[in-house]
Design a protein around this motif. Structure first.
Motif, mmCIF file in Angstrom:
data_model
loop_
_atom_site.group_PDB
_atom_site.id
_atom_site.type_symbol
_atom_site.label_atom_id
_atom_site.label_comp_id
_atom_site.label_asym_id
_atom_site.label_seq_id
_atom_site.Cartn_x
_atom_site.Cartn_y
_atom_site.Cartn_z
ATOM 1 N N TYR A 177 1.137 -0.932 -0.282
ATOM 2 C CA TYR A 177 -0.415 -0.276 0.054
ATOM 3 C C TYR A 177 0.838 1.737 -0.284
ATOM 4 N N GLN A 178 2.275 1.229 0.258
ATOM 5 C CA GLN A 178 2.906 2.141 0.083
ATOM 6 C C GLN A 178 2.666 2.832 -1.929
ATOM 7 N N ARG A 179 2.514 2.261 -2.381
ATOM 8 C CA ARG A 179 2.296 2.917 -3.693
ATOM 9 C C ARG A 179 1.502 3.757 -3.545
ATOM 10 N N ASP A 180 0.549 3.559 -3.226
ATOM 11 C CA ASP A 180 -0.722 4.244 -2.982
ATOM 12 C C ASP A 180 -0.936 5.502 -1.959
ATOM 13 N N TYR A 181 0.070 5.560 -1.400
ATOM 14 C CA TYR A 181 0.306 6.795 -0.795
ATOM 15 C C TYR A 181 1.304 7.467 -1.668
ATOM 16 N N GLU A 182 2.032 7.232 -2.280
ATOM 17 C CA GLU A 182 3.248 7.805 -2.385
ATOM 18 C C GLU A 182 3.034 8.872 -3.884
ATOM 19 N N THR A 183 2.163 7.612 -3.878
ATOM 20 C CA THR A 183 1.435 8.599 -5.786
ATOM 21 C C THR A 183 -0.130 9.587 -5.232
ATOM 22 N N SER A 184 -0.722 9.326 -4.289
ATOM 23 C CA SER A 184 -1.645 10.278 -3.862
ATOM 24 C C SER A 184 -1.476 11.465 -3.256
ATOM 25 N N LEU A 185 -0.581 10.996 -2.048
ATOM 26 C CA LEU A 185 -0.467 11.971 -0.631
ATOM 27 C C LEU A 185 0.488 13.373 -1.618
ATOM 28 N N LYS A 186 0.101 14.814 -1.229
ATOM 29 C CA LYS A 186 0.933 15.703 -1.348
ATOM 30 C C LYS A 186 1.910 16.052 -0.525
ATOM 31 N N ASN A 187 1.637 15.667 0.944
ATOM 32 C CA ASN A 187 2.601 15.829 2.009
ATOM 33 C C ASN A 187 2.057 14.880 2.515
ATOM 34 N N GLY A 188 3.265 13.913 1.766
ATOM 35 C CA GLY A 188 3.590 12.547 2.792
ATOM 36 C C GLY A 188 5.080 12.146 2.411
ATOM 37 N N LYS A 189 5.423 11.280 3.733
ATOM 38 C CA LYS A 189 6.301 10.940 4.311
ATOM 39 C C LYS A 189 6.723 8.935 4.620
ATOM 40 N N ILE A 190 6.964 8.421 3.856
ATOM 41 C CA ILE A 190 7.299 7.046 4.662
ATOM 42 C C ILE A 190 8.685 6.640 5.063
ATOM 43 N N ALA A 191 8.292 5.882 5.770
ATOM 44 C CA ALA A 191 9.615 4.870 6.831
ATOM 45 C C ALA A 191 9.158 3.584 6.973
ATOM 46 N N ILE A 192 10.460 3.597 6.876
ATOM 47 C CA ILE A 192 10.301 1.866 6.149
ATOM 48 C C ILE A 192 11.758 1.194 7.855
ATOM 49 N N VAL A 193 10.750 0.688 9.253
ATOM 50 C CA VAL A 193 11.633 -0.113 10.371
ATOM 51 C C VAL A 193 12.426 -0.816 9.835
ATOM 52 N N ARG A 194 13.726 -1.077 9.703
ATOM 53 C CA ARG A 194 14.259 -2.135 9.252
ATOM 54 C C ARG A 194 14.260 -3.034 10.943
ATOM 55 N N ASN A 195 14.476 -4.652 9.572
ATOM 56 C CA ASN A 195 14.281 -5.752 10.872
ATOM 57 C C ASN A 195 13.183 -6.103 11.270
#
Length: 255
Positions: free
Chosen positions: A211-229
């Motif tokens: 679902y990361q792609r949905d947010y990346e393509t749609s949000l005007k002021n969005g940030k994605i963070a991935i927590v390792r492991n």
């Protein structure tokens, strides 16, 4: 911990700290106990945790629980606390309520934080998880509760806290929250979110990271963070990383 009368219902609430308010929304079954380690954020912010309708120590309802009714409950809680605006943080399906609230009441939303967020349930594995949870809740609620407690709790004291909430939750309200989240979608409305949005994922949860792609393509002021492991249970199992991400986001995006 206090009990607060909110729109003719008693809600169990924890309200700590000062500064910008952050309201935390839990997934079905787990209640505010899943955010135990976010209390540490009260050194910099006003953090508010509550058991949603029928969960944990909060009063249940005979009326159907819907995403809309849970968003209204949050609105009434903010009114009761005299909060004009707040940062809304939802974990897993708690993020469904958070998104609906933010879209319905943008004037009351400073920013949105989603941990393991999804705008709808459409991937086969996530669908299967929801359906299995709803079926097991009807067949053996204790077993489902033990699965949730074991998957989230690292230490015995964590598991004890979580089990106290799960075992006290109104099973009908719990099921309705599950079912409402399963059918909800806000995909087409994501571009309406013009406030800061942070979406946090565990590295290994690929069926939700889709679902990361949905947010990346749609949000005007969005940030994605991935927590390792990390898997899905980031707020409790990787709470230090989660709290740091929240603090950094707040410092950079929320006045």
């Amino acid at each position: 911990m206090d009990t607060l009368s909110v729109h003719h219902r008693q809600l169990s609430i924890i309200d700590q700290g000062e500064g910008t308010p952050i309201l935390f929304l839990h997934p079905p079954g787990l209640g505010k106990s899943v955010f135990y380690y976010q209390k540490a954020l009260s050194s910099s912010y006003r953090v508010i945790f509550y058991d949603m309708c029928g969960h944990g120590e909060s009063e249940g309802t005979e009326e159907p629980v819907t995403i809309e009714s849970l968003a209204e409950e949050l609105l009434h809680l903010m009114d009761t606390l005299s909060l004009e605006k707040a940062v809304i943080c939802g974990y897993s399906a708690g993020g469904t309520v958070a998104q609906h609230f933010a879209l319905t009441y943008p004037e009351r939303t400073k920013a949105l934080i989603l941990s393991g967020g999804f705008p709808h349930v459409c991937t086969p594995m996530l669908k299967a998880e929801f359906l299995a949870g709803m079926k097991l809740l009807k067949l053996s609620p204790d077993l489902l509760g033990k699965i949730l407690v074991t998957s989230h709790g690292i230490q015995q004291e964590d598991r004890n806290r979580l089990w106290k909430t799960v075992s006290s939750t109104n099973q009908r309200n719990w099921y309705e929250f599950y079912e409402a989240s399963y059918h909800y979608s806000c995909c087409e409305r994501l571009p309406e979110m013009d406030y800061p949005v942070l979406v946090i994922y565990g590295q290994f949860v690929k069926h939700i990271r889709r679902y990361q792609r949905d947010y990346e393509t749609s949000l005007k002021n969005g940030k994605i963070a991935i927590v390792r492991n990390a898997f899905h249970e980031v707020p409790i199992r990787q709470w230090r990383a989660f709290n740091q991400l929240v603090d950094t986001f707040m410092s950079s995006n929320v006045d």
